[in-house]
Motif scaffolding. Structure first.
Motif, mmCIF file in Angstrom:
data_model
loop_
_atom_site.group_PDB
_atom_site.id
_atom_site.type_symbol
_atom_site.label_atom_id
_atom_site.label_comp_id
_atom_site.label_asym_id
_atom_site.label_seq_id
_atom_site.Cartn_x
_atom_site.Cartn_y
_atom_site.Cartn_z
ATOM 1 N N LEU A 83 -78.023 -45.868 6.950
ATOM 2 C CA LEU A 83 -77.792 -44.424 6.998
ATOM 3 C C LEU A 83 -78.780 -43.739 7.933
ATOM 4 N N ALA A 84 -80.026 -44.180 7.902
ATOM 5 C CA ALA A 84 -81.028 -43.606 8.804
ATOM 6 C C ALA A 84 -80.669 -43.917 10.256
ATOM 7 N N GLY A 85 -80.160 -45.123 10.505
ATOM 8 C CA GLY A 85 -79.750 -45.496 11.858
ATOM 9 C C GLY A 85 -78.534 -44.715 12.325
ATOM 10 N N VAL A 86 -77.598 -44.500 11.415
ATOM 11 C CA VAL A 86 -76.405 -43.725 11.747
ATOM 12 C C VAL A 86 -76.794 -42.283 12.050
ATOM 13 N N GLY A 87 -77.827 -41.782 11.399
ATOM 14 C CA GLY A 87 -78.286 -40.409 11.624
ATOM 15 C C GLY A 87 -78.815 -40.166 13.022
ATOM 16 N N LEU A 88 -79.227 -41.228 13.710
ATOM 17 C CA LEU A 88 -79.737 -41.077 15.081
ATOM 18 C C LEU A 88 -78.633 -40.666 16.060
ATOM 19 N N VAL A 89 -77.439 -41.190 15.847
ATOM 20 C CA VAL A 89 -76.342 -40.943 16.785
ATOM 21 C C VAL A 89 -75.954 -39.462 16.858
ATOM 22 N N PRO A 90 -75.641 -38.814 15.733
ATOM 23 C CA PRO A 90 -75.283 -37.399 15.858
ATOM 24 C C PRO A 90 -76.459 -36.532 16.312
ATOM 25 N N LEU A 91 -77.664 -36.917 15.933
ATOM 26 C CA LEU A 91 -78.836 -36.149 16.356
ATOM 27 C C LEU A 91 -78.985 -36.174 17.878
ATOM 28 N N LEU A 92 -78.819 -37.342 18.467
ATOM 29 C CA LEU A 92 -78.893 -37.441 19.926
ATOM 30 C C LEU A 92 -77.714 -36.724 20.594
ATOM 31 N N CYS A 93 -76.540 -36.777 19.965
ATOM 32 C CA CYS A 93 -75.371 -36.060 20.507
ATOM 33 C C CYS A 93 -75.586 -34.547 20.470
ATOM 34 N N PHE A 94 -76.124 -34.054 19.363
ATOM 35 C CA PHE A 94 -76.401 -32.614 19.268
ATOM 36 C C PHE A 94 -77.470 -32.196 20.279
ATOM 37 N N TRP A 95 -78.471 -33.047 20.475
ATOM 38 C CA TRP A 95 -79.522 -32.741 21.452
ATOM 39 C C TRP A 95 -78.915 -32.637 22.850
ATOM 40 N N TYR A 96 -78.049 -33.584 23.186
ATOM 41 C CA TYR A 96 -77.379 -33.550 24.481
ATOM 42 C C TYR A 96 -76.524 -32.283 24.627
ATOM 43 N N LEU A 97 -75.753 -31.971 23.588
ATOM 44 C CA LEU A 97 -74.883 -30.803 23.640
ATOM 45 C C LEU A 97 -75.695 -29.513 23.792
ATOM 46 N N ASP A 98 -76.792 -29.405 23.078
ATOM 47 C CA ASP A 98 -77.664 -28.243 23.191
ATOM 48 C C ASP A 98 -78.271 -28.166 24.588
ATOM 49 N N CYS A 99 -78.622 -29.308 25.130
ATOM 50 C CA CYS A 99 -79.150 -29.367 26.500
ATOM 51 C C CYS A 99 -78.085 -28.902 27.495
ATOM 52 N N PHE A 100 -76.852 -29.313 27.285
ATOM 53 C CA PHE A 100 -75.755 -28.896 28.150
ATOM 54 C C PHE A 100 -75.602 -27.376 28.135
ATOM 55 N N PHE A 101 -75.597 -26.793 26.926
ATOM 56 C CA PHE A 101 -75.449 -25.336 26.817
ATOM 57 C C PHE A 101 -76.621 -24.608 27.468
ATOM 58 N N LEU A 102 -77.837 -25.111 27.282
ATOM 59 C CA LEU A 102 -79.006 -24.469 27.887
ATOM 60 C C LEU A 102 -78.954 -24.556 29.407
ATOM 61 N N ARG A 103 -78.532 -25.687 29.926
ATOM 62 C CA ARG A 103 -78.423 -25.851 31.380
ATOM 63 C C ARG A 103 -77.383 -24.894 31.960
ATOM 64 N N GLN A 104 -76.242 -24.801 31.290
ATOM 65 C CA GLN A 104 -75.207 -23.866 31.724
ATOM 66 C C GLN A 104 -75.701 -22.421 31.654
ATOM 67 N N GLU A 105 -76.397 -22.083 30.574
ATOM 68 C CA GLU A 105 -76.916 -20.725 30.417
ATOM 69 C C GLU A 105 -77.888 -20.376 31.535
ATOM 70 N N ARG A 106 -78.764 -21.306 31.862
ATOM 71 C CA ARG A 106 -79.709 -21.064 32.957
ATOM 72 C C ARG A 106 -78.990 -20.889 34.289
ATOM 73 N N ALA A 107 -77.952 -21.673 34.512
ATOM 74 C CA ALA A 107 -77.188 -21.538 35.753
ATOM 75 C C ALA A 107 -76.511 -20.174 35.826
ATOM 76 N N PHE A 108 -75.941 -19.723 34.718
ATOM 77 C CA PHE A 108 -75.298 -18.408 34.713
ATOM 78 C C PHE A 108 -76.322 -17.289 34.854
ATOM 79 N N ARG A 109 -77.521 -17.483 34.350
ATOM 80 C CA ARG A 109 -78.577 -16.477 34.547
ATOM 81 C C ARG A 109 -78.950 -16.377 36.028
#
Length: 166
Positions: A83-109
């Motif tokens: 379960l702890a190992g499975v928890g790494l996958v969504p955490l890394l996916c959310f980190w990537y997704l948040d990074c994507f949104f931040l990168r897009q936001e900076r570009a639009f700024r």
């Protein structure tokens, strides 16, 4: 009413007299408005996109925290390294997704900053941020303090649970 379009009432602005006839007031400081209605609408579109990206980033953080806390509790109560190992996958996916949104936001700024300038070369009503994204590498965004301070402790906690459960 937005800050860009405010000023329809007050000194120096055209208005109407008691009969409804247009009355021209003196210009404030002798200057004409620097931005036309189309340019203001363009800036409002860009600002709406920036706001939406910020909201998405906030929601991603909420989901990441909720899911991580649930998986932490479940893996700690059962001492399950799976379960702890499975928890790494969504955490890394959310980190990537948040990074994507931040990168897009900076570009639009950056697009907003270029579009707001008088005599801008940005095409009217263009939402193309590709030139700005090309100058913004992923590691620059991935390692920002706001993302690191949020996701690194979650990741370290998950890794600690993984090691402890082994």
């Amino acid at each position: 009413m937005t800050a860009l379009s405010e000023g329809s009432q007050g000194p120096g602005v055209a208005g109407a007299d008691a009969d409804g006839a247009d009355v021209e007031g003196p210009d404030v400081g002798g200057r004409e408005p620097a931005l036309g209605a189309d340019r203001i609408k363009h800036l409002e579109f860009i600002q709406a996109t920036i706001t939406r990206l910020g909201t998405n980033s906030f929601l991603v953080k909420g989901w990441a925290l909720t899911l991580a806390a649930g998986l932490f509790a479940l893996s700690a109560s059962r001492l399950s390294w799976q379960l702890a190992g499975v928890g790494l996958v969504p955490l890394l996916c959310f980190w990537y997704l948040d990074c994507f949104f931040l990168r897009q936001e900076r570009a639009f700024r950056r697009l907003y900053d270029d579009a707001r300038r008088p005599g801008s070369t940005v095409e009217m009503l263009s939402m193309d941020v590709a030139p700005y994204l090309a100058r913004m590498p992923w590691p620059e965004v991935w390692q920002t303090p706001t993302l690191l301070l949020f996701y690194a402790p979650l990741l370290l906690t998950d890794l600690a649970l993984l090691v402890f459960a082994l």
